[in-house]
Structure formats: structure tokens, C-alpha cells
Design a protein around this motif. Structure first.
Motif, PDB file in Angstrom:
ATOM      1  N   ALA A  20      -1.089  -5.350   0.659  1.00 49.61           N
ATOM      2  CA  ALA A  20      -0.047  -5.193   0.955  1.00 49.61           C
ATOM      3  C   ALA A  20       1.512  -4.488   0.864  1.00 49.61           C
ATOM      4  O   ALA A  20       2.222  -4.708   1.932  1.00 49.61           O
ATOM      5  N   ALA A  21       1.840  -4.476  -0.566  1.00 46.84           N
ATOM      6  CA  ALA A  21       2.568  -3.382  -0.318  1.00 46.84           C
ATOM      7  C   ALA A  21       2.866  -2.328   0.730  1.00 46.84           C
ATOM      8  O   ALA A  21       3.858  -1.606   0.941  1.00 46.84           O
ATOM      9  N   ARG A  22       1.472  -1.535   0.728  1.00 45.17           N
ATOM     10  CA  ARG A  22       0.891  -0.319   1.513  1.00 45.17           C
ATOM     11  C   ARG A  22       1.799  -0.777   2.302  1.00 45.17           C
ATOM     12  O   ARG A  22       2.398   0.259   3.240  1.00 45.17           O
ATOM     13  N   LEU A  23       1.286  -1.966   3.279  1.00 43.25           N
ATOM     14  CA  LEU A  23       1.979  -2.250   4.709  1.00 43.25           C
ATOM     15  C   LEU A  23       3.464  -2.534   5.110  1.00 43.25           C
ATOM     16  O   LEU A  23       4.145  -2.680   5.872  1.00 43.25           O
ATOM     17  N   SER A  24       4.016  -3.204   3.519  1.00 42.21           N
ATOM     18  CA  SER A  24       5.782  -3.603   4.022  1.00 42.21           C
ATOM     19  C   SER A  24       6.013  -2.267   3.740  1.00 42.21           C
ATOM     20  O   SER A  24       7.007  -1.852   4.907  1.00 42.21           O
ATOM     21  N   ALA A  25       5.463  -0.797   2.973  1.00 40.35           N
ATOM     22  CA  ALA A  25       5.942   0.387   3.065  1.00 40.35           C
ATOM     23  C   ALA A  25       6.065   0.502   4.418  1.00 40.35           C
ATOM     24  O   ALA A  25       6.799   1.380   4.617  1.00 40.35           O
ATOM     25  N   ALA A  26       4.796   0.736   5.302  1.00 42.63           N
ATOM     26  CA  ALA A  26       4.361   1.730   6.806  1.00 42.63           C
ATOM     27  C   ALA A  26       5.451   0.876   7.545  1.00 42.63           C
ATOM     28  O   ALA A  26       5.774   1.251   8.601  1.00 42.63           O
ATOM     29  N   ILE A  27       5.758  -0.691   7.664  1.00 44.41           N
ATOM     30  CA  ILE A  27       6.496  -1.154   8.110  1.00 44.41           C
ATOM     31  C   ILE A  27       8.127  -0.946   8.056  1.00 44.41           C
ATOM     32  O   ILE A  27       8.485  -0.546   9.029  1.00 44.41           O
ATOM     33  N   GLU A  28       8.660  -0.118   6.892  1.00 48.47           N
ATOM     34  CA  GLU A  28       9.913   0.086   6.402  1.00 48.47           C
ATOM     35  C   GLU A  28      10.004   1.616   7.153  1.00 48.47           C
ATOM     36  O   GLU A  28      11.028   2.218   8.027  1.00 48.47           O
ATOM     37  N   VAL A  29       9.042   3.059   6.840  1.00 48.62           N
ATOM     38  CA  VAL A  29       8.632   3.938   8.064  1.00 48.62           C
ATOM     39  C   VAL A  29       8.925   3.629   9.193  1.00 48.62           C
ATOM     40  O   VAL A  29       9.611   4.763   9.659  1.00 48.62           O
ATOM     41  N   LEU A  30       8.201   2.960  10.001  1.00 48.42           N
ATOM     42  CA  LEU A  30       8.112   3.028  11.212  1.00 48.42           C
ATOM     43  C   LEU A  30       9.219   2.349  12.172  1.00 48.42           C
ATOM     44  O   LEU A  30      10.154   2.949  12.968  1.00 48.42           O
ATOM     45  N   ARG A  32      12.478   7.757  -1.863  1.00 48.68           N
ATOM     46  CA  ARG A  32      13.211   6.316  -2.524  1.00 48.68           C
ATOM     47  C   ARG A  32      12.043   5.345  -3.926  1.00 48.68           C
ATOM     48  O   ARG A  32      12.690   4.260  -4.200  1.00 48.68           O
ATOM     49  N   SER A  33      11.002   5.536  -3.571  1.00 42.07           N
ATOM     50  CA  SER A  33       9.707   4.891  -4.470  1.00 42.07           C
ATOM     51  C   SER A  33       8.906   5.390  -5.303  1.00 42.07           C
ATOM     52  O   SER A  33       7.616   6.134  -5.115  1.00 42.07           O
ATOM     53  N   ARG A  34       9.870   6.530  -6.395  1.00 46.03           N
ATOM     54  CA  ARG A  34       8.676   6.571  -7.467  1.00 46.03           C
ATOM     55  C   ARG A  34       7.640   6.168  -7.804  1.00 46.03           C
ATOM     56  O   ARG A  34       6.569   6.648  -8.726  1.00 46.03           O
ATOM     57  N   PHE A  35       7.607   5.031  -7.716  1.00 45.05           N
ATOM     58  CA  PHE A  35       6.609   3.965  -8.649  1.00 45.05           C
ATOM     59  C   PHE A  35       5.051   4.425  -7.880  1.00 45.05           C
ATOM     60  O   PHE A  35       3.542   4.096  -7.827  1.00 45.05           O
ATOM     61  N   ALA A  36       5.380   5.214  -6.006  1.00 49.30           N
ATOM     62  CA  ALA A  36       4.057   4.928  -5.448  1.00 49.30           C
ATOM     63  C   ALA A  36       3.558   6.869  -6.482  1.00 49.30           C
ATOM     64  O   ALA A  36       3.975   7.977  -5.997  1.00 49.30           O
ATOM     65  N   GLY A  37       2.341   6.537  -6.427  1.00 50.70           N
ATOM     66  CA  GLY A  37       1.404   7.554  -6.458  1.00 50.70           C
ATOM     67  C   GLY A  37       0.357   7.963  -5.226  1.00 50.70           C
ATOM     68  O   GLY A  37       1.165   7.960  -3.840  1.00 50.70           O
ATOM     69  N   LYS A  49      -2.229   8.798  -4.262  1.00 47.43           N
ATOM     70  CA  LYS A  49      -3.096   7.983  -2.877  1.00 47.43           C
ATOM     71  C   LYS A  49      -2.627   6.975  -2.577  1.00 47.43           C
ATOM     72  O   LYS A  49      -2.175   6.855  -1.582  1.00 47.43           O
ATOM     73  N   ASP A  50      -1.198   5.751  -3.260  1.00 46.65           N
ATOM     74  CA  ASP A  50       0.101   4.680  -2.575  1.00 46.65           C
ATOM     75  C   ASP A  50       0.240   5.844  -0.669  1.00 46.65           C
ATOM     76  O   ASP A  50       0.056   5.558   0.132  1.00 46.65           O
ATOM     77  N   ARG A  51       0.406   7.389  -1.535  1.00 45.38           N
ATOM     78  CA  ARG A  51       1.748   7.798  -0.377  1.00 45.38           C
ATOM     79  C   ARG A  51       0.671   8.545   0.366  1.00 45.38           C
ATOM     80  O   ARG A  51       0.765   8.513   1.416  1.00 45.38           O
ATOM     81  N   ALA A  52      -0.356   7.889  -0.002  1.00 45.66           N
ATOM     82  CA  ALA A  52      -1.502   9.293   1.521  1.00 45.66           C
ATOM     83  C   ALA A  52      -2.100   8.298   2.505  1.00 45.66           C
ATOM     84  O   ALA A  52      -2.041   8.043   3.652  1.00 45.66           O
ATOM     85  N   ALA A  53      -2.287   6.521   1.707  1.00 46.69           N
ATOM     86  CA  ALA A  53      -2.360   5.135   2.277  1.00 46.69           C
ATOM     87  C   ALA A  53      -1.025   4.987   3.503  1.00 46.69           C
ATOM     88  O   ALA A  53      -0.987   4.613   4.737  1.00 46.69           O
ATOM     89  N   VAL A  54      -0.224   4.704   3.122  1.00 48.75           N
ATOM     90  CA  VAL A  54       1.350   4.490   3.646  1.00 48.75           C
ATOM     91  C   VAL A  54       1.083   5.649   5.081  1.00 48.75           C
ATOM     92  O   VAL A  54       1.630   5.246   6.214  1.00 48.75           O
ATOM     93  N   ARG A  55       0.960   6.516   4.491  1.00 46.75           N
ATOM     94  CA  ARG A  55       0.647   7.693   5.806  1.00 46.75           C
ATOM     95  C   ARG A  55       0.090   7.633   7.183  1.00 46.75           C
ATOM     96  O   ARG A  55       0.297   8.285   7.588  1.00 46.75           O
ATOM     97  N   ASP A  56      -0.944   7.468   6.324  1.00 42.99           N
ATOM     98  CA  ASP A  56      -2.419   7.096   7.277  1.00 42.99           C
ATOM     99  C   ASP A  56      -1.995   5.667   8.230  1.00 42.99           C
ATOM    100  O   ASP A  56      -2.705   5.719   9.509  1.00 42.99           O
ATOM    101  N   ILE A  57      -1.778   4.857   7.488  1.00 38.09           N
ATOM    102  CA  ILE A  57      -1.403   3.271   7.896  1.00 38.09           C
ATOM    103  C   ILE A  57      -0.383   3.884   9.297  1.00 38.09           C
ATOM    104  O   ILE A  57      -0.697   3.999  10.454  1.00 38.09           O
ATOM    105  N   VAL A  58       0.908   4.342   8.768  1.00 37.24           N
ATOM    106  CA  VAL A  58       1.935   5.223   9.525  1.00 37.24           C
ATOM    107  C   VAL A  58       1.508   5.984  10.699  1.00 37.24           C
ATOM    108  O   VAL A  58       1.975   5.579  12.350  1.00 37.24           O
TER     109      VAL A  58
END
Length: 393
Positions: free
Chosen positions: A4-14, A33-38, A40-49
């Protein structure tokens, strides 16, 4: 990060992208801005976007917003509205809860029948595609909404396809041969591990689309070959691995060539970089390849932002640039040499029409070979044509 947090991040990017920020920059800004994101998180957000960009037309049924696109992305991956609602719970870092209208849109059976929704590109480009490829238009458009495969080119001077497959496997990467080119491997498992693999670091494999490899394989043998629009140099390196030609590379923007030196060294090749003036001094060349700037329509699986950014005026400008490059490159070709024109476009106006215009405007030149590579063959969409002229009597 939770799904769910990855979806929120993708919304912000889009939302940043829809406000005018380039998608890659928006992703970079979010990551900083999101140093907490590993990783795999960065890759997942990118894939959604990027899924949302590929399917922006059909995902816009809730409006052209980051939230609307991501809700439709989630719904496409999950058949149950209840499961989508669980992700959009508003709890923790999840996006806010779905409202009644959003839930209703997800369960609606009304078809999205606009051309833009079916083809997932602006309407004027749909017409350009239909004119160019005829009955294959809708199939190609749908194919361009899917994630592109990761292809590797095996440097056969360094080892065989089986050598590469075995070495990649030791680093957890599974690859299989692909029919488009004798050097091509398709990565079917762990593509993100390729760049750190021994096979890649040692120069046994390079990242390169399979259709691009096939295009390079087919180029005629030459003693002196110039890649006139070399960019990162993938094509001149592919050509050099299969031919003993002296290799030269040029680009109107020299900064694009900055990685070519290290790549050539890793591949065990020597490529001489030339300025525009130096090309004239070093001429003639037996083979001049012009992989010209284009719409990139054949590679929109990889760069989906391009189809939404392209305008009528920008497209017209590209056509002029392509003709200008051909005019610049033609005098560099030896009398019995080949001027090869290539695009990663599926549009006729960038391909066959450009070749016809050049031959009409330049006496003596004719097209001796041309081929289209359709995205339906597995790789990117490409076009290649050879221009030749009779030797003077």
C-alpha cells in the motif's frame, strides 16, 4: 515498504509527472526524499509508475490524476474490489480510502471505447500507426503497453551463448536464446542482477535489444565503419564484434558518447571518436550507419512517456532532422559504400517515406534493401534501409 505504501509513492511520483516533471526526474526526486526505501521498494514503485504510463489511456477512467491511474493499475492486477479497497485503506502510509464513485468505476462493465483508451496513445498517433502498419495496428499498440523483455547480446569473440548462459546462471540470472539474432539472449529471471554479474562485468554480454542486434548482424561487411549517431555506442560495438572493420563513432552531442570508451574497453574493441569536422577529414567510409533521432515509437514499452509527450510540431521537426542527417552523412560514404538509415520507429513517415524523399532529392542514390522489425516479433520496433549509388564509370 508495504504494498500500500508503494502505491502511495507511485501516486506522488505520477502527480509530479502530470504537473510537468519528467518521469525519471520525479522518480529520482522521490527516492532522494525517501531514504527509507530499499532497492526492491524503488524498483516496485518504478514498475507501478511505468505500467501507468504505458496504459495511461485505459487507466484514465477515474480521471488523469496519479491516484486515478494507480487505482486502475491496482484493479488491473487484483480482480477483487475488496482487495483493492484493503490497499486503499487510509491507514499508516496507505492511500486514502476509496470513495463511492471510485468503487463504482472499478465494478463498471462499460467499455472504454475511445481510441486513446484502446490504443493507449494520443488519437493522432493512433491514426499514424494505422496508416503505417495496417491490420497489425491494434496488436502492436497493445504489445507496446506491456513491459519490455530484457535482452543481452553475447560477444561471440569472448565466448558462446552457452558460456554466457552458464556464467549468468552462477549469478542467479536465467537467460535463454532468442530467435531474432544469433547473439541474443532473453533474460527470463532476475534481470536486475545482470549489471553486477560476472558475464556483464567481463564483457561477455552487453544489454541490447534483440531486434537491434539483428539489425547490426545484417549490416554489410566494411573495412571502415562509421556510426554517425552513435549515442551510447551499442550498435558500433555489436558490429565490431562480428566484423574486423576499423570502427569510428560520432554524435552531434558528444556527451552521449561518454560511456562508449569504457564499454569498448570491456568488449575488447577500439572505437575512434570523431567530431563532425573530423568525420569529413577521416572520410570516406565503406559503411555509414545513421540511427537517427526519431519518435521512439518502436520502443515505447521501454520509454512510454515519449508517446504522451510527442506533439505534431515535434514530430515534424524530427522528420526535418532525419533528412538533414542523411544529407550530412551522404558525402562521407565511399563511392561503392553503403549509407544505412535506421530508426526505432514503426511510423511510415519516419521510415519508407524518408527513404523515398532522400532518393527523390539526391540523384544516383537508391534503396537496395529495407526491413521492418515489428514489436510483435518480440524485440523493439525498428526499420533499416541501405542506400547505395552506382560506382562512377
Amino acid at each position: 515498504m508495504t504494498p500500500a505504501a508503494r502505491l502511495s509513492a507511485a501516486i506522488e511520483v505520477l502527480d509530479q509527472y502530470l504537473s510537468g516533471t519528467a518521469a525519471e526526474k520525479a522518480l529520482t526526486n522521490w527516492a532522494r526524499r525517501s531514504r527509507f526505501a530499499g532497492s526492491k521498494d524503488r524498483a516496485a514503485v518504478r514498475d507501478i509508475v511505468f505500467d501507468c504510463l504505458r496504459k495511461r489511456g485505459s487507466y484514465a477512467r477515474l480521471g488523469l490524476t496519479g491516484r486515478g491511474l494507480v487505482i486502475c493499475h491496482a484493479a488491473a492486477k487484483i480482480t477483487s474490489v475488496e482487495e483493492v479497497s484493503n490497499l486503499f485503506s487510509g491507514e499508516g502510509h496507505a492511500p486514502s480510502a476509496l470513495v463511492t464513485e471510485e468503487k463504482a468505476a472499478l465494478i463498471s462493465t462499460s467499455p472504454m471505447d475511445s481510441v486513446e483508451a484502446v490504443y493507449n496513445m494520443p488519437e493522432w498517433l493512433c491514426e499514424e500507426l494505422k496508416t503505417s502498419v495496417g491490420a497489425d495496428a491494434e496488436a502492436i499498440a497493445r504489445g507496446l503497453t506491456e513491459r519490455a523483455a530484457t535482452f543481452l547480446r553475447v560477444n561471440l569473440s569472448r565466448g558462446s551463448l552457452q558460456n554466457a548462459i552458464d556464467l549468468l546462471a552462477k549469478d542467479g540470472v536465467t537467460a535463454v536464446p532468442h530467435d531474432l539474432a544469433k547473439t541474443a539472449l532473453e533474460v527470463v529471471e532476475n534481470p536486475r542482477k545482470v549489471s553486477a554479474s560476472t558475464a556483464y562485468m567481463s564483457g561477455l554480454v552487453e544489454l541490447q535489444d534483440a531486434a537491434s542486434q539483428s539489425l547490426c548482424e545484417g549490416l554489410p561487411a566494411a573495412n571502415r565503419m562509421l556510426d554517425y549517431c552513435a549515442g551510447g555506442g551499442g550498435k558500433v560495438l555489436a558490429y565490431g564484434d562480428g566484423n574486423k572493420a576499423a570502427l569510428f563513432a560520432h554524435d552531434a552531442n558528444p556527451q552521449r558518447l561518454r560511456d562508449l570508451g569504457p564499454r569498448a574497453k570491456r568488449a575488447g574493441l577500439k572505437v575512434q571518436l570523431l567530431t563532425t569536422d573530423a568525420c569529413k577529414t577521416a572520410a570516406p567510409f565503406d559503411l555509414v550507419l545513421c540511427d537517427v533521432p526519431c519518435s521512439g515509437s518502436g520502443a515505447w514499452r521501454r520509454s512510454p512517456e515519449g508517446k504522451w509527450a510527442l506533439t505534431h510540431d515535434a514530430f515534424a521537426d524530427l522528420l526535418l532532422v532525419q533528412q538533414e542527417i542523411l544529407r550530412e552523412a551522404a558525402p562521407l560514404v565511399a563511392p561503392d559504400g553503403v549509407l544505412a538509415f535506421a530508426t526505432c520507429s514503426v511510423f511510415k513517415r519516419e521510415n519508407e517515406d524518408q527513404i523515398a524523399k532522400f532518393c527523390d532529392d539526391n540523384d544516383g542514390w537508391h534503396c537496395s534493401y529495407e526491413r521492418r522489425y515489428s514489436p510483435l516479433e518480440g524485440g523493439d520496433g525498428f526499420y533499416i534501409a541501405y542506400l547505395t549509388r552506382p560506382e562512377p564509370s
